[in-house]
Design a protein around this motif. Structure first.
Motif, PDB file in Angstrom:
ATOM      1  N   THR A   1      -6.729 -11.750   4.745  1.00  0.00           N
ATOM      2  CA  THR A   1      -6.559 -10.927   3.403  1.00  0.00           C
ATOM      3  C   THR A   1      -5.215 -10.268   3.424  1.00  0.00           C
ATOM      4  N   ALA A   2      -4.938  -9.706   4.605  1.00  0.00           N
ATOM      5  CA  ALA A   2      -3.668  -9.033   4.488  1.00  0.00           C
ATOM      6  C   ALA A   2      -2.651  -9.991   4.024  1.00  0.00           C
ATOM      7  N   ASP A   3      -2.480 -11.115   4.744  1.00  0.00           N
ATOM      8  CA  ASP A   3      -1.441 -11.917   4.539  1.00  0.00           C
ATOM      9  C   ASP A   3      -1.386 -12.530   2.932  1.00  0.00           C
ATOM     10  N   LEU A   4      -2.667 -12.579   2.482  1.00  0.00           N
ATOM     11  CA  LEU A   4      -2.621 -13.006   1.013  1.00  0.00           C
ATOM     12  C   LEU A   4      -1.906 -11.908  -0.014  1.00  0.00           C
ATOM     13  N   LEU A   5      -2.430 -10.632   0.455  1.00  0.00           N
ATOM     14  CA  LEU A   5      -1.879  -9.565  -0.182  1.00  0.00           C
ATOM     15  C   LEU A   5      -0.477  -9.183  -0.036  1.00  0.00           C
ATOM     16  N   LEU A   6       0.114  -9.510   0.945  1.00  0.00           N
ATOM     17  CA  LEU A   6       1.598  -9.540   1.365  1.00  0.00           C
ATOM     18  C   LEU A   6       2.371 -10.387   0.491  1.00  0.00           C
ATOM     19  N   SER A   7       1.615 -11.721   0.597  1.00  0.00           N
ATOM     20  CA  SER A   7       2.304 -12.729  -0.310  1.00  0.00           C
ATOM     21  C   SER A   7       2.344 -12.419  -1.946  1.00  0.00           C
ATOM     22  N   ARG A   8       1.218 -12.013  -2.338  1.00  0.00           N
ATOM     23  CA  ARG A   8       1.346 -11.656  -3.803  1.00  0.00           C
ATOM     24  C   ARG A   8       2.258 -10.268  -3.909  1.00  0.00           C
ATOM     25  N   ALA A   9       2.328  -9.340  -3.005  1.00  0.00           N
ATOM     26  CA  ALA A   9       3.307  -8.123  -3.283  1.00  0.00           C
ATOM     27  C   ALA A   9       4.722  -8.741  -3.347  1.00  0.00           C
ATOM     28  N   GLY A  10       5.111  -9.922  -2.633  1.00  0.00           N
ATOM     29  CA  GLY A  10       6.207 -10.435  -2.674  1.00  0.00           C
ATOM     30  C   GLY A  10       6.565 -11.169  -3.841  1.00  0.00           C
ATOM     31  N   GLU A  11       5.635 -11.931  -4.400  1.00  0.00           N
ATOM     32  CA  GLU A  11       5.600 -12.467  -5.669  1.00  0.00           C
ATOM     33  C   GLU A  11       5.768 -11.270  -6.879  1.00  0.00           C
ATOM     34  N   ALA A  12       5.030 -10.084  -6.876  1.00  0.00           N
ATOM     35  CA  ALA A  12       5.397  -9.032  -7.641  1.00  0.00           C
ATOM     36  C   ALA A  12       6.973  -8.411  -7.717  1.00  0.00           C
ATOM     37  N   ALA A  13       7.051  -8.313  -6.386  1.00  0.00           N
ATOM     38  CA  ALA A  13       8.541  -7.774  -6.300  1.00  0.00           C
ATOM     39  C   ALA A  13       9.484  -8.816  -6.819  1.00  0.00           C
ATOM     40  N   GLU A  14       9.535 -10.009  -6.644  1.00  0.00           N
ATOM     41  CA  GLU A  14      10.493 -11.038  -7.108  1.00  0.00           C
ATOM     42  C   GLU A  14      10.231 -10.689  -8.597  1.00  0.00           C
ATOM     43  N   ALA A  15       9.236 -10.737  -9.260  1.00  0.00           N
ATOM     44  CA  ALA A  15       9.055 -10.536 -10.903  1.00  0.00           C
ATOM     45  C   ALA A  15       9.633  -9.126 -11.238  1.00  0.00           C
ATOM     46  N   LYS A  16       9.809  -8.242 -10.285  1.00  0.00           N
ATOM     47  CA  LYS A  16      10.497  -6.888 -10.694  1.00  0.00           C
ATOM     48  C   LYS A  16       9.233  -6.164 -11.159  1.00  0.00           C
ATOM     49  N   ASP A  17       8.015  -6.379 -10.588  1.00  0.00           N
ATOM     50  CA  ASP A  17       6.790  -5.527 -10.790  1.00  0.00           C
ATOM     51  C   ASP A  17       6.537  -4.877  -9.847  1.00  0.00           C
ATOM     52  N   TYR A  18       7.514  -3.664  -9.699  1.00  0.00           N
ATOM     53  CA  TYR A  18       7.597  -2.985  -8.209  1.00  0.00           C
ATOM     54  C   TYR A  18       6.207  -2.039  -8.196  1.00  0.00           C
ATOM     55  N   ALA A  21       3.692  -4.264  -6.518  1.00  0.00           N
ATOM     56  CA  ALA A  21       4.087  -4.580  -5.381  1.00  0.00           C
ATOM     57  C   ALA A  21       3.532  -3.484  -4.372  1.00  0.00           C
ATOM     58  N   ILE A  22       3.954  -2.316  -4.715  1.00  0.00           N
ATOM     59  CA  ILE A  22       3.605  -1.051  -3.825  1.00  0.00           C
ATOM     60  C   ILE A  22       2.263  -1.187  -3.914  1.00  0.00           C
ATOM     61  N   GLU A  23       1.447  -1.118  -4.933  1.00  0.00           N
ATOM     62  CA  GLU A  23      -0.100  -0.970  -4.874  1.00  0.00           C
ATOM     63  C   GLU A  23      -0.444  -2.164  -4.127  1.00  0.00           C
ATOM     64  N   LEU A  24      -0.102  -3.222  -3.857  1.00  0.00           N
ATOM     65  CA  LEU A  24      -0.638  -4.582  -2.933  1.00  0.00           C
ATOM     66  C   LEU A  24      -0.353  -4.125  -1.652  1.00  0.00           C
ATOM     67  N   LEU A  25       0.836  -3.545  -1.383  1.00  0.00           N
ATOM     68  CA  LEU A  25       1.376  -3.330   0.057  1.00  0.00           C
ATOM     69  C   LEU A  25       0.888  -2.015   0.461  1.00  0.00           C
ATOM     70  N   ASP A  26       0.296  -1.285  -0.190  1.00  0.00           N
ATOM     71  CA  ASP A  26      -0.502  -0.049   0.160  1.00  0.00           C
ATOM     72  C   ASP A  26      -1.942  -0.678   0.610  1.00  0.00           C
ATOM     73  N   ARG A  27      -2.573  -1.658   0.036  1.00  0.00           N
ATOM     74  CA  ARG A  27      -3.704  -2.069   0.681  1.00  0.00           C
ATOM     75  C   ARG A  27      -3.509  -2.975   1.754  1.00  0.00           C
ATOM     76  N   VAL A  28      -2.543  -3.700   1.823  1.00  0.00           N
ATOM     77  CA  VAL A  28      -2.014  -4.409   3.157  1.00  0.00           C
ATOM     78  C   VAL A  28      -1.954  -3.306   4.413  1.00  0.00           C
ATOM     79  N   LEU A  29      -1.282  -1.965   3.941  1.00  0.00           N
ATOM     80  CA  LEU A  29      -1.203  -0.851   5.031  1.00  0.00           C
ATOM     81  C   LEU A  29      -2.657  -0.547   5.342  1.00  0.00           C
ATOM     82  N   ALA A  30      -3.265  -0.459   4.442  1.00  0.00           N
ATOM     83  CA  ALA A  30      -4.774   0.340   4.577  1.00  0.00           C
ATOM     84  C   ALA A  30      -5.478  -0.824   5.526  1.00  0.00           C
TER      85      ALA A  30
END
Length: 122
Positions: A1-18, A21-30
């Motif tokens: 789950t964490a790997d998938l969220l990290l991947s999606r966060a990377g996609e969001a960051a690339e799309a400049k949807d910061y 990306a932060i929300e997804l990374l917050d979930r990874v870190l939780a």
């Protein structure tokens, strides 16, 4: 789950949807609070959002988890450079190079900054 969220966060960051990306990374870190790479990636997004304080805090957390994270050391160097703190920038860049000596861009930065920080030989 964490790997998938990290991947999606990377996609969001690339799309400049910061914010996403932060929300997804917050979930990874939780899910994985000890994952240095997740702290590092969130630090990068904070840096892109022009939030160097949050970025530096996350880089320090990444380095607490993994002191050999050369990307985090390089990121700290960039933050120090952006605040014109060349002494700490060179120190951070040198730490990155001790871990990964093939970082040619970082080596170039150190070569350019070292005479300003260390002085020049006579």
């Amino acid at each position: 789950t964490a790997d998938l969220l990290l991947s999606r966060a990377g996609e969001a960051a690339e799309a400049k949807d910061y914010p996403l990306a932060i929300e997804l990374l917050d979930r990874v870190l939780a899910l994985e609070p000890g994952w240095a790479e997740a702290w590092y990636r969130r630090a990068n997004v904070f840096f892109l959002m022009d939030d160097p304080v949050s970025s530096m805090a996350d880089l320090r957390r990444a380095l607490t988890q993994e002191p050999r994270h050369f990307g985090a050391w390089t990121g700290l160097g960039h933050i120090f450079m952006s605040s014109d703190d060349k002494v700490h920038a060179v120190e951070a860049y040198r730490r990155a190079l001790k871990i990964h000596p093939q970082l040619s861009a970082v080596q170039t930065l150190v070569e350019r900054l070292a005479p300003q920080v260390d002085g020049q030989d006579l």
